[in-house]
Design a protein around this motif. Structure first.
Motif, PDB file in Angstrom:
ATOM      1  N   MET A   1       0.817  -1.205   0.000  1.00 30.70           N
ATOM      2  CA  MET A   1       0.000   0.000   0.000  1.00 30.70           C
ATOM      3  C   MET A   1       0.856   1.264   0.000  1.00 30.70           C
ATOM      4  SD  MET A   1      -2.856   1.252   2.767  1.00 30.70           S
ATOM      5  CE  MET A   1      -3.978  -0.079   2.320  1.00 30.70           C
ATOM      6  N   PHE A   2       2.042   1.230   0.656  1.00 29.68           N
ATOM      7  CA  PHE A   2       2.849   2.434   0.817  1.00 29.68           C
ATOM      8  C   PHE A   2       4.056   2.416  -0.114  1.00 29.68           C
ATOM      9  CE2 PHE A   2       0.849   1.555   4.967  1.00 29.68           C
ATOM     10  CZ  PHE A   2       0.048   2.698   5.059  1.00 29.68           C
ATOM     11  N   SER A   3       4.538   3.591  -0.420  1.00 27.30           N
ATOM     12  CA  SER A   3       5.673   3.702  -1.337  1.00 27.30           C
ATOM     13  C   SER A   3       6.958   3.250  -0.661  1.00 27.30           C
ATOM     14  CB  SER A   3       5.832   5.153  -1.805  1.00 27.30           C
ATOM     15  OG  SER A   3       6.309   5.962  -0.753  1.00 27.30           O
ATOM     16  N   ASN A   4       7.885   2.765  -1.460  1.00 27.50           N
ATOM     17  CA  ASN A   4       9.179   2.337  -0.938  1.00 27.50           C
ATOM     18  C   ASN A   4       9.973   3.504  -0.367  1.00 27.50           C
ATOM     19  OD1 ASN A   4       8.733  -0.341  -1.634  1.00 27.50           O
ATOM     20  ND2 ASN A   4       9.628  -0.105  -3.673  1.00 27.50           N
ATOM     21  N   ARG A   5       9.716   4.705  -0.874  1.00 25.70           N
ATOM     22  CA  ARG A   5      10.504   5.851  -0.423  1.00 25.70           C
ATOM     23  C   ARG A   5      10.229   6.207   1.047  1.00 25.70           C
ATOM     24  NH1 ARG A   5       6.741   8.164  -3.803  1.00 25.70           N
ATOM     25  NH2 ARG A   5       8.164   8.106  -5.566  1.00 25.70           N
ATOM     26  N   THR A   6       9.132   5.710   1.606  1.00 20.53           N
ATOM     27  CA  THR A   6       8.846   5.977   3.017  1.00 20.53           C
ATOM     28  C   THR A   6       8.979   4.718   3.874  1.00 20.53           C
ATOM     29  OG1 THR A   6       6.466   5.604   2.698  1.00 20.53           O
ATOM     30  CG2 THR A   6       7.273   7.865   2.452  1.00 20.53           C
ATOM     31  N   ASN A   7       9.699   3.745   3.359  1.00 23.24           N
ATOM     32  CA  ASN A   7       9.858   2.488   4.077  1.00 23.24           C
ATOM     33  C   ASN A   7      11.028   2.588   5.058  1.00 23.24           C
ATOM     34  OD1 ASN A   7       9.394  -0.178   4.792  1.00 23.24           O
ATOM     35  ND2 ASN A   7      10.715  -0.983   3.170  1.00 23.24           N
ATOM     36  N   TRP A   8      10.885   3.503   6.019  1.00 24.61           N
ATOM     37  CA  TRP A   8      11.955   3.738   6.982  1.00 24.61           C
ATOM     38  C   TRP A   8      11.831   2.804   8.181  1.00 24.61           C
ATOM     39  CZ3 TRP A   8       9.317   8.768   6.011  1.00 24.61           C
ATOM     40  CH2 TRP A   8       9.890   9.444   4.934  1.00 24.61           C
ATOM     41  N   LYS A   9      12.952   2.558   8.827  1.00 21.54           N
ATOM     42  CA  LYS A   9      12.957   1.825  10.088  1.00 21.54           C
ATOM     43  C   LYS A   9      12.595   2.825  11.192  1.00 21.54           C
ATOM     44  CE  LYS A   9      16.478  -1.468   8.576  1.00 21.54           C
ATOM     45  NZ  LYS A   9      17.843  -2.016   8.826  1.00 21.54           N
ATOM     46  N   ILE A  10      11.339   2.819  11.584  1.00 20.49           N
ATOM     47  CA  ILE A  10      10.867   3.844  12.514  1.00 20.49           C
ATOM     48  C   ILE A  10      10.790   3.347  13.952  1.00 20.49           C
ATOM     49  CG2 ILE A  10       9.595   5.144  10.769  1.00 20.49           C
ATOM     50  CD1 ILE A  10       7.066   3.713  11.603  1.00 20.49           C
ATOM     51  N   LYS A  11      11.341   2.178  14.206  1.00 21.98           N
ATOM     52  CA  LYS A  11      11.381   1.680  15.579  1.00 21.98           C
ATOM     53  C   LYS A  11      12.330   2.541  16.397  1.00 21.98           C
ATOM     54  CE  LYS A  11      12.357  -2.471  18.315  1.00 21.98           C
ATOM     55  NZ  LYS A  11      12.808  -3.889  18.279  1.00 21.98           N
ATOM     56  N   PRO A  12      11.896   3.058  17.559  1.00 23.60           N
ATOM     57  CA  PRO A  12      12.755   3.925  18.376  1.00 23.60           C
ATOM     58  C   PRO A  12      14.013   3.184  18.835  1.00 23.60           C
ATOM     59  CG  PRO A  12      10.462   4.016  19.119  1.00 23.60           C
ATOM     60  CD  PRO A  12      10.556   2.888  18.143  1.00 23.60           C
ATOM     61  N   ASN A  13      15.131   3.926  18.893  1.00 24.31           N
ATOM     62  CA  ASN A  13      16.352   3.314  19.411  1.00 24.31           C
ATOM     63  C   ASN A  13      16.331   3.324  20.941  1.00 24.31           C
ATOM     64  OD1 ASN A  13      17.272   5.924  20.294  1.00 24.31           O
ATOM     65  ND2 ASN A  13      17.939   6.344  18.194  1.00 24.31           N
TER      66      ASN A  13
END
Length: 389
Positions: A1-13
């Motif tokens: 559903m979402f674009s690859n350009r926003t496929n970030w690792k958004i898990k907090p460090n």
């Protein structure tokens, strides 16, 4: 559903999770990452004139792709003080520097093409590149008591297919300015490569010395197509007002084509609001007063750190020519993240580890020089006490 350009690792460090936990508990913290000047207790905000925001002219809409002419003329006058003779037609107003980068990536780079970026530098570039389908390739700054770019070395092999190169002048967080010999080497590279230079100069007015070898601004550079970025977020300490600009220069034919295309890009968005444009000339007239107060804070905090570091032989304060940050080299007895976590948990000091800024080796900490002096001094004392322990 979402674009690859926003496929970030958004898990907090781990550091972000610990900070969130401490904030929820209401734990007192000393934030030495603070880079928002509106949170740092500066006096000039109390006297900032806001009449321009209530200008009756704001009731009318005069769409101008490049921005209101009187505001662009004020920006051109700012550069004339720095010996860069630009016309207002060479200025494009934007809603901040991030938008300026987006405009330039759309102008210069096809999807998948390469842009060279400095390392160390701030992590904003990664997200801007992803959103604009740009591939980044780092060029490493070297350090030997001063910071150097690699392009004066004839053997340096830059990305052969790069369409543009970004200079941060002065660099964030190293605080290093571009030198005349480095600019000459960059111009040779850009001409050979048929590439453009993008100079991010948001911290330009915050220099700690006046080296004669320092480039004043790339806005005067005509040897290759050059785009210089600035804005009132840093120059006036007004990030909430969202006004930046692109100053374009270069060979006449290339410059003409670039400005024609930039005008269409800007006309597509028309993002800069009229009240801020109308108020900006009055605010820019106060630049000297505002920057004097900010510089005094930066200088005092920098001097304090330089003095205290003499009491901590295991640590080193890296050379810094300007900007809002200092870099501290600390013992490599643990990872940067472990250092930052220990300082946060045990000492109540929030600090950025060097890997946030793409330092090649460990261990470094990056300190903002903006916090109030008492906060900064106590934070530094706790950091150095922890390194001794």
């Amino acid at each position: 559903m979402f674009s690859n350009r926003t496929n970030w690792k958004i898990k907090p460090n781990r550091l972000s999770l610990e900070l969130e936990s401490l904030n929820k508990k209401g734990a007192p913290l000393l934030d030495l990452t603070e880079s928002n000047p509106t949170h740092c207790g500066f006096e000039f905000y109390k006297h900032l004139p806001l009449d321009g925001l209530a200008n009756p002219e704001n009731k009318n809409y005069h769409p101008s792709p490049q921005g209101l002419k009187k505001t662009r003329e004020t920006v051109a006058a700012y550069y004339k003080e720095k010996n860069a003779d630009l016309s207002s037609e060479q200025i494009i107003l934007t809603a901040g520097t991030s938008e300026a980068y987006a405009f330039l990536f759309r102008l210069l780079v096809n999807p998948g093409d390469t842009v060279l970026v400095p390392a160390p530098s701030y992590p904003l570039f990664d997200f801007l590149a992803d959103l604009n389908d740009v591939t980044l390739a780092p060029y490493r700054l070297s350090y030997d008591a001063l910071w150097h770019m690699p392009f004066e070395n004839p053997a340096y092999d830059a990305a052969a297919d790069a369409k543009a190169l970004i200079v941060v002048h002065p660099n964030n967080p190293t605080g290093s300015f571009l030198k005349q010999g480095e600019l000459h080497a960059l111009n040779q590279w850009a001409s050979k490569q048929n590439a453009a230079l993008i100079s991010d100069e948001v911290f330009l007015d915050y220099g700690f010395d006046h080296s004669p070898d320092r480039v004043s601004t790339l806005a005067a550079n005509t040897a290759c197509l050059t785009f210089t970025l600035g804005g009132i977020s840093k120059s006036l300490g007004l990030p909430q007002m969202k006004l930046g600009w692109i100053a374009a220069n270069g060979p006449e034919k290339l410059l003409k084509t670039a400005l024609e295309r930039l005008e269409i890009i800007a006309d597509t968005y028309l993002s800069v609001n009229s009240p801020v444009q109308n108020a900006a000339p009055e605010w820019l007239a106060l630049r000297g007063h505002i920057q004097k107060e900010i510089m005094a804070r930066l200088q005092k905090n920098k001097n304090f750190l330089a003095g205290k570091i003499k009491e901590a032989p295991a640590c080193e304060m890296l050379a810094q020519e300007g900007g809002w940050y200092s870099v501290l080299k600390i013992p490599r007895t643990r990872t940067e993240e472990e250092w930052a976590l220990e300082l946060l948990k045990k000492d109540g000091v929030y600090i950025h580890p060097g890997y946030f800024f793409n330092f090649e080796k460990e261990a470094f900490l990056v300190l903002s020089l903006l916090p109030a002096e008492k906060v900064f001094q106590e934070g530094v004392n706790r950091i150095l006490a922890r390194t001794k322990a």
